[in-house]
Design a protein around this motif. Structure first.
Motif, PDB file in Angstrom:
ATOM      1  N   GLU A  35     -10.033   2.693  -5.529  1.00 41.43           N
ATOM      2  CA  GLU A  35     -10.222   3.580  -4.385  1.00 41.43           C
ATOM      3  C   GLU A  35     -10.966   4.833  -4.821  1.00 41.43           C
ATOM      4  O   GLU A  35     -10.692   5.395  -5.883  1.00 41.43           O
ATOM      5  N   GLU A  54       0.815  -1.224   0.000  1.00 42.18           N
ATOM      6  CA  GLU A  54       0.000   0.000   0.000  1.00 42.18           C
ATOM      7  C   GLU A  54       0.846   1.271   0.000  1.00 42.18           C
ATOM      8  O   GLU A  54       0.581   2.227  -0.733  1.00 42.18           O
ATOM      9  N   ALA A  87      -5.058  -3.678   0.676  1.00 37.99           N
ATOM     10  CA  ALA A  87      -6.078  -2.975   1.471  1.00 37.99           C
ATOM     11  C   ALA A  87      -6.163  -3.484   2.900  1.00 37.99           C
ATOM     12  O   ALA A  87      -6.841  -2.885   3.724  1.00 37.99           O
ATOM     13  N   LYS A 146     -11.576   1.986  -0.131  1.00 38.21           N
ATOM     14  CA  LYS A 146     -10.767   1.177  -1.044  1.00 38.21           C
ATOM     15  C   LYS A 146     -11.178  -0.286  -0.966  1.00 38.21           C
ATOM     16  O   LYS A 146     -11.328  -0.840   0.121  1.00 38.21           O
ATOM     17  N   GLN A 203      -5.621   1.108  -8.818  1.00 43.88           N
ATOM     18  CA  GLN A 203      -4.296   0.774  -8.299  1.00 43.88           C
ATOM     19  C   GLN A 203      -3.924  -0.648  -8.701  1.00 43.88           C
ATOM     20  O   GLN A 203      -4.717  -1.576  -8.511  1.00 43.88           O
ATOM     21  N   GLU A 228     -11.669   8.070   2.367  1.00 47.59           N
ATOM     22  CA  GLU A 228     -11.163   7.223   1.293  1.00 47.59           C
ATOM     23  C   GLU A 228     -11.688   5.799   1.488  1.00 47.59           C
ATOM     24  O   GLU A 228     -11.507   5.219   2.558  1.00 47.59           O
ATOM     25  N   GLN A 282     -10.079  -4.123  -2.556  1.00 51.94           N
ATOM     26  CA  GLN A 282      -9.049  -4.881  -3.272  1.00 51.94           C
ATOM     27  C   GLN A 282      -9.676  -6.084  -3.960  1.00 51.94           C
ATOM     28  O   GLN A 282     -10.225  -6.978  -3.308  1.00 51.94           O
ATOM     29  N   ARG A 336     -12.117   8.728  -3.367  1.00 53.14           N
ATOM     30  CA  ARG A 336     -11.703   9.679  -2.345  1.00 53.14           C
ATOM     31  C   ARG A 336     -12.511  10.979  -2.424  1.00 53.14           C
ATOM     32  O   ARG A 336     -12.060  11.968  -3.022  1.00 53.14           O
TER      33      ARG A 336
END
Length: 326
Positions: free
Chosen positions: A168, A60, A71, A151, A194, A149, A153, A170
């Protein structure tokens, strides 16, 4: 006759006992030897199990400005102090010129379930700008809003399956225009894809981000409306240079637009620099990264032929991020 046979009988009995002991001793030693071998085998198995169960590197915060896909697992928590220093804009006429902004984020992250992290952040900013094209002279520090945020995975990277993938989102409320420094009420929401890959297991990692960030709001005091958007593509390659230290290059391509949906290009920039990540313990870590603009341009006709894209971006960026997991 009887007296003469007693010593013989005693000798015979003693010899029989010695013979019996000599036969039984190896038989008793054999199980003992097996037990020793069993303990040694168990020790080797435990060692092998520990090596197999060794925790994968958390990606991360591994790549500097680029974010890794990891995550975390249910119940994990983390506190982070993240400061980005932005330095350097185009000078407006003769005399000394300064543009320096420190944006600091104080964050708390938790995982309600596996592969899902939620992070709550508060921002502060320190700013000093003087003799900069199209910007008023300012020097102050203030609270600069909050964000959340979220997120998730989708893929977890490992030695067997090296690809990690996460998305993610934000949303953020900010009280200061990021470039001009004027007071405002701005809402933006960044969407960030990501990806990371273990290129060489436990030795070399690649990380990549693609980001779209629209922003809209209004300056305070009856000022004009504000509409902008940013596109980012960043890439980093870091290798293990020590037991808990990772280092490598990072390159980012940025495009800044007027309008919330990439309407009119104002600036583009290419930055390059190193990224360093170090774990002091299993739970405490530090990430440091520098990004210097090596190419760019502004689309404003009055700036035609001028080097770099300094209308929306800075010459230098330095990120220092410190975290503690618990």
């Amino acid at each position: 006759m009887t007296g003469s046979t007693r010593p013989t009988r005693r000798l015979s009995a003693a010899a029989g006992m010695l013979l019996a002991l000599s036969v039984l001793a190896p038989a008793q030693a054999a199980p003992s030897g097996k037990a020793d071998q069993g303990d040694a085998g168990k020790g080797e198995a435990d060692k092998s199990s520990k090596e197999n169960d060794k925790k994968e590197v958390d990606t991360e915060h591994l790549f500097g400005f680029t974010e890794g896909a990891d995550a975390g697992e249910k119940g994990e928590q983390e506190a982070v102090i993240d400061t980005v220093t932005r330095i350097g804009k185009r000078r407006d006429g003769p005399g000394p010129s300064t543009y320096r902004v420190l944006d600091t984020r104080f964050a708390y992250q938790f995982n309600p379930i596996d592969k899902l992290s939620i992070e709550l952040s508060a921002f502060g900013t320190l700013r000093r700008q003087r003799n900069i094209v199209d910007l008023d002279d300012k020097s102050y520090g203030t609270f600069d809003g909050v964000s959340m945020e979220v997120k998730y995975q989708f893929l977890k990277g490992s030695k067997e399956q090296p690809l990690g993938l996460a998305l993610e989102v934000r949303p953020r409320f900010t009280r200061v225009l990021p470039v001009e420094g004027n007071g405002a009420d701005i809402f933006d929401i960044e969407s960030l894809l990501q990806l990371d890959v273990q290129v060489v297991p436990d030795k070399l990692w690649y990380g990549s981000n693609i980001s779209f960030e629209p922003a809209a709001g209004r300056q305070r005091g009856g000022g004009p409306g504000y509409r902008s958007s940013t596109f980012l593509w960043s890439n980093a390659l870091v290798g293990r240079v020590g037991e808990n230290t990772y280092l490598g290059p990072e390159i980012r391509y940025l495009r800044g637009y007027e309008g919330t949906f990439l309407n009119r290009l104002e600036s583009e920039a290419l930055t390059v620099g190193p990224a360093l990540h170090h774990r002091f313990t299993e739970k405490i870590w530090l990430t440091v990264a520098y990004a210097g603009q090596v190419w760019g341009r502004d689309t404003d006709s009055s700036l035609a032929g001028r080097a770099l894209g300094l209308n929306q971006f800075e010459r230098h960026n330095l990120r220092v991020k410190f975290g503690m997991e618990f």
